[in-house]
Design an enzyme around this catalytic site. Structure first.
Site, PDB file in Angstrom:
ATOM      1  N   ASP A  26     -28.019  35.903 -30.677  1.00  0.00           N
ATOM      2  CA  ASP A  26     -28.643  36.394 -29.453  1.00  0.00           C
ATOM      3  C   ASP A  26     -27.763  35.957 -28.286  1.00  0.00           C
ATOM      4  OD1 ASP A  26     -30.779  37.589 -27.938  1.00  0.00           O
ATOM      5  OD2 ASP A  26     -31.374  35.568 -27.367  1.00  0.00           O
ATOM      6  N   ASP A  28     -28.801  36.095 -24.292  1.00  0.00           N
ATOM      7  CA  ASP A  28     -29.524  35.403 -23.224  1.00  0.00           C
ATOM      8  C   ASP A  28     -30.220  34.165 -23.788  1.00  0.00           C
ATOM      9  OD1 ASP A  28     -29.148  37.216 -20.927  1.00  0.00           O
ATOM     10  OD2 ASP A  28     -30.237  38.652 -22.166  1.00  0.00           O
ATOM     11  N   ASP A 226     -32.997  31.906 -29.508  1.00  0.00           N
ATOM     12  CA  ASP A 226     -33.730  30.929 -28.707  1.00  0.00           C
ATOM     13  C   ASP A 226     -35.207  31.282 -28.580  1.00  0.00           C
ATOM     14  OD1 ASP A 226     -33.092  33.192 -26.965  1.00  0.00           O
ATOM     15  OD2 ASP A 226     -33.897  31.942 -25.346  1.00  0.00           O
TER      16      ASP A 226
END
Length: 343
Positions: A26, A28, A226
């Site tokens: 991922d 961001d 995250d």
């Protein structure tokens, strides 16, 4: 096939960058936040790539096309090619193209990344509900997307036009904190249409996992994210292992209370954990130990004692909480354990 309920984090004697052939990263909250690289991200990814691991960047953010994302990563010091970037815009464009004729008009509610993805699939983006679109495609369009775009989506969906969303992340990390994501914009259209539901392509839905595997050819992938409700749940749905890094949306409290589909295989403080082996959490008599920490879940509360690496403490606490909760989310107190870990 029914998956077993995870009650502790996994163990890897090899560094994760050697145990898996491809990292599905991922962006961001993992590689960057607000456009700036997260601490240790560049050096860790450079080392993983030089060690032979293929790096693929998988993002639910549909705003920028892969060329722009790859250029940004290269500027940060992580050389990347457009083919290394997989976006939810690509996943939703494939989903729409499989269900509509070539050249079909699609009402675009989003940014340039979504526009390009639709055009690559032979679809024709239009701007108005009055252009007789055969579908509505909604993706994150940035903080300056005009309110009138949501109205156009509402008009079309209310008329019965099929509605597709790149993703439904309610929030997105930024350099100033947590900002509203595409899921918040989807809620605007849902409310305006009296509860209509879009077809969703992005993480954790299967179309995104399929798009990722088709584009990367990964044989033993590791999802690195995250967020529990997109990255980790998406890995769970795809039947692949995952590494959660504590540099973005998910914090320790959310992790301790995770339901089974939100429990990652591995936990790391940041991307440096991609380059390390993963320690075993040892269980004995209701006590769970990792590194110098020992955690317990008793009398409706989590406790922890000892010291050492923070990530080891989080691993021990997760084992105690997840074992106590089983198939459910842990509902006991966590304040004392979090305070001890913070100290």
């Amino acid at each position: 096939m029914t998956q077993s309920v995870r009650t502790t984090t996994g163990t890897s004697e090899k560094p994760l960058s050697e145990a898996y052939d491809t990292a599905l990263l991922d962006l961001d909250g993992v590689v960057y936040a607000g456009g700036e690289a997260i601490d240790h991200a560049v050096d860790s990814l450079t080392a993983a790539r030089e060690g032979g691991m293929h790096l693929a960047y998988v993002t639910n953010n549909a705003l920028r096309p892969p060329e722009a994302v790859a250029a940004h990563l290269t500027e940060l010091g992580v050389p990347a090619h457009p083919a290394d970037v997989i976006t939810s815009a690509q996943a939703v464009a494939r989903l729409i193209a499989e269900e509509l004729p070539d050249g079909a008009k699609v009402l675009l509610i989003g940014g340039e990344g979504l526009r390009i993805a639709l055009e690559e699939r032979g679809l024709v983006p239009v701007e108005s509900a009055d252009d007789e679109p055969l579908a509505v495609a909604q993706g994150y369009g940035g903080p300056d997307l005009p309110w009138s775009r949501f109205a156009e989506a509402g008009y079309a969906v209310a008329r019965g036009v099929p509605w597709y969303a790149s993703n439904t992340d309610l929030t997105i990390p930024s350099g100033r904190g947590i900002a509203p994501g595409n899921g918040a914009a989807v809620e605007v259209v849902r409310i305006a249409t009296g509860g209509a539901e879009p077809r969703v392509a992005g993480k954790p839905r299967p179309p995104m996992h399929r798009e990722t595997i088709l584009r990367t050819g990964a044989r033993r992938p590791l999802v690195v994210g995250d967020r529990l409700d997109t990255d980790i749940e998406g890995a769970h749905e795809g039947g692949v292992d995952s590494l959660l890094v504590l540099t973005g949306v998910a914090g320790v409290e959310e992790l301790l209370r995770a339901v089974p589909e939100h429990r990652p295989t591995y936990i790391g403080q940041d991307l440096r954990d991609l380059l390390t082996a993963q320690p075993e959490v040892r269980a004995e008599g209701g006590r769970f130990s990792c590194g110098g920490w020992t955690a317990t879940a008793s009398s409706g509360a989590l406790t922890i004692e000892g010291g050492g690496e923070r990530a080891d403490g989080v691993r021990a606490l997760c084992a105690a909480a997840w074992t106590a909760a089983g198939k459910h989310a842990y509902e006991g107190r966590t304040d004392a354990a979090r305070e001890a870990l913070a100290r």
